[in-house]
Every structure is written in C-alpha cells, then in structure tokens.
Design a protein around this motif. Structure first.
Motif, PDB file in Angstrom:
ATOM      1  N   LEU A   1      58.220 139.577 101.008  1.00 52.33           N
ATOM      2  CA  LEU A   1      59.452 139.710 101.799  1.00 52.33           C
ATOM      3  C   LEU A   1      60.520 140.448 101.007  1.00 52.33           C
ATOM      4  O   LEU A   1      61.188 141.358 101.534  1.00 52.33           O
ATOM      5  CB  LEU A   1      59.961 138.324 102.205  1.00 52.33           C
ATOM      6  CG  LEU A   1      61.255 138.307 103.015  1.00 52.33           C
ATOM      7  CD1 LEU A   1      60.989 138.686 104.464  1.00 52.33           C
ATOM      8  CD2 LEU A   1      61.925 136.933 102.953  1.00 52.33           C
TER       9      LEU A   1
ATOM     10  N   TYR B   1      53.866 143.414 106.449  1.00 48.52           N
ATOM     11  CA  TYR B   1      55.326 143.333 106.381  1.00 48.52           C
ATOM     12  C   TYR B   1      55.963 144.700 106.623  1.00 48.52           C
ATOM     13  O   TYR B   1      57.025 144.803 107.254  1.00 48.52           O
ATOM     14  CB  TYR B   1      55.776 142.769 105.027  1.00 48.52           C
ATOM     15  CG  TYR B   1      55.910 141.263 105.037  1.00 48.52           C
ATOM     16  CD1 TYR B   1      57.128 140.656 105.302  1.00 48.52           C
ATOM     17  CD2 TYR B   1      54.805 140.449 104.798  1.00 48.52           C
ATOM     18  CE1 TYR B   1      57.268 139.283 105.320  1.00 48.52           C
ATOM     19  CE2 TYR B   1      54.925 139.059 104.811  1.00 48.52           C
ATOM     20  CZ  TYR B   1      56.153 138.482 105.069  1.00 48.52           C
ATOM     21  OH  TYR B   1      56.281 137.119 105.096  1.00 48.52           O
TER      22      TYR B   1
ATOM     23  N   HIS C   1      57.370 132.842 106.279  1.00 46.49           N
ATOM     24  CA  HIS C   1      57.792 133.704 105.172  1.00 46.49           C
ATOM     25  C   HIS C   1      57.825 132.950 103.838  1.00 46.49           C
ATOM     26  O   HIS C   1      57.766 133.575 102.777  1.00 46.49           O
ATOM     27  CB  HIS C   1      59.182 134.281 105.441  1.00 46.49           C
ATOM     28  CG  HIS C   1      59.246 135.247 106.576  1.00 46.49           C
ATOM     29  ND1 HIS C   1      58.365 136.294 106.714  1.00 46.49           N
ATOM     30  CD2 HIS C   1      60.109 135.330 107.636  1.00 46.49           C
ATOM     31  CE1 HIS C   1      58.673 136.979 107.807  1.00 46.49           C
ATOM     32  NE2 HIS C   1      59.721 136.417 108.383  1.00 46.49           N
TER      33      HIS C   1
END
Length: 417
Positions: A266, A233, A259
């Motif tokens: 995230l 990420y 996601h």
C-alpha cells in the motif's frame, strides 16, 4: 424499524428462509448456471458490446474462482449463481475500463494525491468512520452503487448513465436485504454509503477480493494466493485514476480491512497516504464478524458447521491483526493514526480532527455541519441491534479467545472491555 432488526439470530445453524430467499433459491435450483470462464467472458462481452479485456493473465485467476466455487459440494445453486454474476460484473468492468483507457490514455497521467486510507479490522468502526469523513465534500469516496459499476457506459450521457447505475445498485441492495432482513442491523450501509475499495481489485481478480468470497472456510490455495500483490494494487490505483477523471474531487478517502496485511505494498503505491488503523476488542470483532458470515452463508451453502466457521474467522482475524501490527512499520509515524473504537463512538469529531491533522487538512464550519448532519441521521443501532453469543453459537469460550489474542490486548490494553 423492521421486526427482524433486533435480537439474537436464533436460526444460524438451521436457517428459516424468508419468502424472497426461498423463491430465489428455487429459481436457480431449476435453472443452474454455467460455471465456465468461457461463458462468463461471453456474457460480459454481450452486456458491454466490447471484446478487449487487456492483458490475459487474469483469466487464470477468473478460472480458479469459478472452479473452486463449483467444486464445493455444499454450495447452493444460488451460491454458484452469485459467484458467476460477480465474475460477469467484474469482467464487464474490466472491458469498460480497458475501452476507456484506450480512448483516453491521458487518464493514466492522473495522480492520486495523499489519500486517507482506513485499514482497521472488520467490525471496528471503519464503515462509520469512512462515511463520516466522506461527508466532507472536498473528499472523493466510493459509494456502494458506484463500486458495483465504476466505469460509465460510453454510449450514454453522463446524467443518464449515473441514474442507471444508481438504480441498478439500489435494486441489487434491496434484493439482498429482502432475502436477509437482519443484515441492516449488522451492516447499516445504504446504496449511497461509502463501500470498500476492495471492489476495485475485483476486475483484476486479485487476492484481496478473492478472500472476501471465502466466508465459511478457507478456499484452497492457488498460485495467485502467494503472488506479489503489487500489480493488483497498481491496477486498483489505475481504477481510482479513471474514477477521478470521470468526476471529482481529487483527494480520496478509502477503506478496506484487507489492506492491513499489505501495508508495505500500500505504501509503495500510495507513499503519501494517511493510514488510519482502528482497533477494538478481538472478542467483539470475532463475535460480530462470525455471526455476519454465518448469516450471509444461508444464501450460498446448504448447511454450515458453525464451529468450523468460528475457528476459521478466529484464525483469519488473528492473521489480520498480526499483519496490521507488523506492517505498521512501513507507515511513517507522521502518516499513521490509531483510533480506539470505544473512543471513536464517544468522541467522533475529535477523532476526525486527529485524522485531519495527520492528513494536513483544515476543518471548517461547513465540513463540521455536514458531518454533524450525517451523525444525526445515522445514530448507532438505528436499524436495530444484534445480540452476539460466541460460546452458544460457535462453541468458542471467551476466555480461550482472550488468551489467543493476548498479544493484541498487551498492545492495546484499553480494548479489553
């Protein structure tokens, strides 16, 4: 509208290839590709005239992609070539990205501020919603052509480079749709339309992009499947910084169903993100995504067991929906927006206003006009409508599926249509 664009796909089990597909498959049967990581690295270096790929750990993941695809006995030579070409493209992007950062280290000082991230499941209106929001010129998005080659070549003028990348993306899009003429009715995405940011995980050979390659069955577990996703990420965030530095605007609208299983990560990387979760009847989701996967598989596999494929996608959607429901606790309530698919189809601009309120964005007449223009040019079913038959094609009884997803119907009772 193409004559192939509507109706039920009757040849999922025994595909009747188009002329373009037959020619492409015959070419690679006669010209099989090398599936070694060494050859991929060599070709990417030749294409870019660059050698520095940055940190080396990704090479183990690259090797795993190639070895697992090569070991599938029922994979076509075209299917092998498609995986290899994807790997060459991702390594090429990594080379260009590493070179760009080495020449402009200030790029990493860029900030990704308050992105809008759409994380609903496959086939739940996420593509339509992200393209509608992207009609707002204040928001930066990732068009399909740019997702293929996100980092511009250093030896070309900006306008010339963008023209070449657009043309390259358009050629790839047209080639795919020549082989799969019914694809537009299921996935109406043009080269300039917004694509999933999962493509930006590709140059790091991370799990999110890895999972998109397994369309008919789970790929074998490898060490990276259970690895910490935070480094991937962070890599994706740094790619966004580079794209933002190349051209604005500076506030992003992104989307990727994957996601949903990683909302904790995230939110660590994008703590001020507005997260939009679309939801839809799982019966419609599984019917649509399984049919799409089966249709795509004719390029990559010699034969497909539709019952196995259907079970695989039911398992995968189950995991995705549970992951999203469990992960929602990591998103502050003020930053979480839930959108019912049916409501979005009827009240599109009301949904936009709901998202903008959460994202602290004002919506003005100019933005509304641009969005209405997008809607008038992209009505639903513009490119035809596919008839889905879960029981007939995949031997999945709707009543059994509804029982399996009872937890989801309890959480979102309005989706049971």
């Amino acid at each position: 509208m193409s004559q192939f664009a509507s109706g039920r796909i009757s040849d999922l089990a025994l595909p009747d290839p188009t002329l373009a597909q037959s020619r492409k498959m015959e070419f690679f049967e006669d010209n099989p590709v090398s599936m070694t990581s060494e050859s991929v690295l060599r070709d990417a270096s030749r294409v870019t005239r660059l050698e520095n790929v940055g940190e080396q750990q990704f090479q183990g993941r690259l090797r795993a992609w190639l070895e697992i695809a090569d070991a599938e006995d029922d994979r076509t030579e075209l299917g092998r070539a498609m995986i290899r070409q994807l790997c060459v493209r991702f390594v090429s992007t990594r080379l260009r990205f590493t070179d760009l950062i080495s020449r402009n280290p200030q790029i990493l000082d860029e900030t990704i501020e308050a992105p809008i991230v759409i994380v609903g499941p496959f086939r739940s209106g996420t593509t339509h919603l992200v393209n509608l929001l992207a009609a707002d010129s204040r928001l930066r998005s990732l068009p399909l052509w740019e997702s293929y080659e996100p980092i511009r070549a250093s030896n070309l003028q900006v306008d010339e480079d963008m023209r070449i990348r657009r043309e390259t993306g358009a050629r790839a899009w047209h080639e795919l749709h020549e082989m799969l003429p019914m694809l537009r009715a299921m996935r109406p995405v043009e080269p300039d339309h917004v694509h999933e940011d999962v493509e930006l995980f590709g140059p790091d050979f991370g799990l999110l992009r890895w999972e998109t390659l397994a369309i008919v069955r789970p790929w074998p577990d490898v060490s990276m499947s259970h690895a910490d996703q935070l480094p991937h990420y962070i890599f994706m965030r740094d790619m966004l910084k580079a794209l933002q530095w190349q051209r604005g605007p500076r506030r992003w609208v992104l989307k990727a169903p994957h996601h949903a299983e990683h909302l904790d990560v995230l939110m660590k990387v994008f703590p001020d993100a507005t997260v939009v979760v679309t939801y839809r009847d799982p019966l419609a989701i599984v019917s649509s995504v399984a049919t799409l996967a089966a249709y795509l598989s004719r390029l990559e596999y010699r034969a497909v067991d539709l019952e196995v494929l259907g079970e695989y996608w039911m398992d995968r959607i189950d995991r995705l929906l549970r992951g999203g429901m469990n992960g929602a606790r990591f998103v502050p309530e003020r930053q979480l927006v839930e959108v019912d698919f049916q409501d979005f189809m009827i009240h599109k601009l009301d949904v936009v206003r709901k998202v903008y309120e959460s994202a602290d964005l004002e919506i003005h007449l100019t933005q509304l006009e641009r969005m209405n223009s997008y809607l008038s040019g992209h009505p639903r079913k513009k490119d035809g409508q596919i008839v889905y038959d879960l029981a007939r094609d995949f031997n999945i009884a709707p009543v059994d599926l509804r029982e399996r997803f009872s937890y989801y119907y309890e959480r979102y009772p309005g989706v049971n249509v």
